[in-house]
Enzyme design. Sequence first.
Site, PDB file in Angstrom:
ATOM      1  N   ASP A 116      13.672 -23.340  35.667  1.00 37.95           N
ATOM      2  CA  ASP A 116      12.477 -23.761  34.914  1.00 37.95           C
ATOM      3  C   ASP A 116      12.125 -22.745  33.825  1.00 37.95           C
ATOM      4  O   ASP A 116      11.640 -23.128  32.752  1.00 37.95           O
ATOM      5  CB  ASP A 116      11.299 -23.950  35.876  1.00 37.95           C
ATOM      6  CG  ASP A 116      11.606 -25.016  36.930  1.00 37.95           C
ATOM      7  OD1 ASP A 116      11.477 -26.198  36.616  1.00 37.95           O
ATOM      8  OD2 ASP A 116      12.016 -24.641  38.042  1.00 37.95           O
TER       9      ASP A 116
ATOM     10  N   ASP B  67       7.504 -25.313  30.351  1.00 36.90           N
ATOM     11  CA  ASP B  67       8.133 -26.478  30.980  1.00 36.90           C
ATOM     12  C   ASP B  67       7.265 -26.859  32.184  1.00 36.90           C
ATOM     13  O   ASP B  67       7.363 -26.249  33.241  1.00 36.90           O
ATOM     14  CB  ASP B  67       9.552 -26.134  31.438  1.00 36.90           C
ATOM     15  CG  ASP B  67      10.220 -27.309  32.142  1.00 36.90           C
ATOM     16  OD1 ASP B  67      10.020 -28.454  31.700  1.00 36.90           O
ATOM     17  OD2 ASP B  67      10.930 -27.074  33.140  1.00 36.90           O
TER      18      ASP B  67
ATOM     19  N   GLU C  32       7.226 -28.941  26.749  1.00 38.10           N
ATOM     20  CA  GLU C  32       8.140 -30.077  26.877  1.00 38.10           C
ATOM     21  C   GLU C  32       7.355 -31.338  27.202  1.00 38.10           C
ATOM     22  O   GLU C  32       6.416 -31.327  27.994  1.00 38.10           O
ATOM     23  CB  GLU C  32       9.199 -29.789  27.957  1.00 38.10           C
ATOM     24  CG  GLU C  32      10.300 -30.838  27.943  1.00 38.10           C
ATOM     25  CD  GLU C  32      11.634 -30.336  28.513  1.00 38.10           C
ATOM     26  OE1 GLU C  32      11.943 -29.140  28.375  1.00 38.10           O
ATOM     27  OE2 GLU C  32      12.356 -31.170  29.076  1.00 38.10           O
TER      28      GLU C  32
END
Lengths: 176, 176
Positions: free
Chosen positions: A141, A9, A69
């Site tokens: 995260d 991420d 992502e």
Amino acid sequence: MSRRILGVDPGSRITGFGVIDLVGQQRHYVASGCIRTPQGAPLAERIKVIIDGLFGVIDTYQPHEAAIEQVFVNVNPAATLMLGQARGACVSALVMRNLAVSDYTALQVKQSVVGHGKAAKEQVQHMVVRMLNLSGTPQADAADALAVALAHANLSGGAIGELARQGLKVRGGRLV
Amino acid sequence: MSRRILGVDPGSRITGFGVIDLVGQQRHYVASGCIRTPQGAPLAERIKVIIDGLFGVIDTYQPHEAAIEQVFVNVNPAATLMLGQARGACVSALVMRNLAVSDYTALQVKQSVVGHGKAAKEQVQHMVVRMLNLSGTPQADAADALAVALAHANLSGGAIGELARQGLKVRGGRLV
């Protein structure tokens, strides 16, 4: 046969990572955490921290494939550019370690992990904890990165996952 | 003593590069060109092309330091994100080859090379041809990259250039 998946991420200040093993239909937690870049440092220094951090994760856990992502923010152009640079550094680290990289939007991750695309952050974290049978909730995260890895496990199974492991490009669970 | 400078003009489709030697106050052309990424290819593939391309340039010409243009566009958030990712890949390649990286805005480059910040692209190209005594005009992105290298030569001389070569961080010609 087992597949080890690294989820990432990306962020300009914090990049989350999560590693899971997919053994048949079972998902097992391997590791997760976050890479923090020094605030206010020049871009080159921050990018070096991201790359060295991801190299460390990859070299330690030896994942077979990676999922990242597909960030999208529009706070302002400078923030968007900065986030793009951080994401570019993440993808650079992954491709330099010869990992096939799959992209997933936040919508795809939420749909796959929670069941609907409008899920709140807390619902995603809750499902990550449940699916991986964790004893505590990971940092936000790191949880997002684990969710990306789980989404990839869900969406890239069977023939496509096999082809991805052979180095073909997969985007959003589809061959491109 | 001679300094070899690599200038980079990052772009999502074309990344320009230019290598110059600075020998005393003399600037000499070494090489320039552009790295084209396959249109429509997945991001990971495009980033791999940028990194492999820059590694090729660095390994061939062995520059001592690098300068990169601080891009800024605001066509739309998706384009800004894409450009950021390409720039992040460029900086990744430079730091992985242990080059000190200096950032310059387009304004700084134009002011340094042409003398005023509102100079047209053609004026920059004209000055690049003149300053490096070229027999032809380089491709636009290659010319921009040479201009970044020239600006760095102009702005980082003396003590700052020396410190930059020792690995300290310089931004816009200043130590940071």
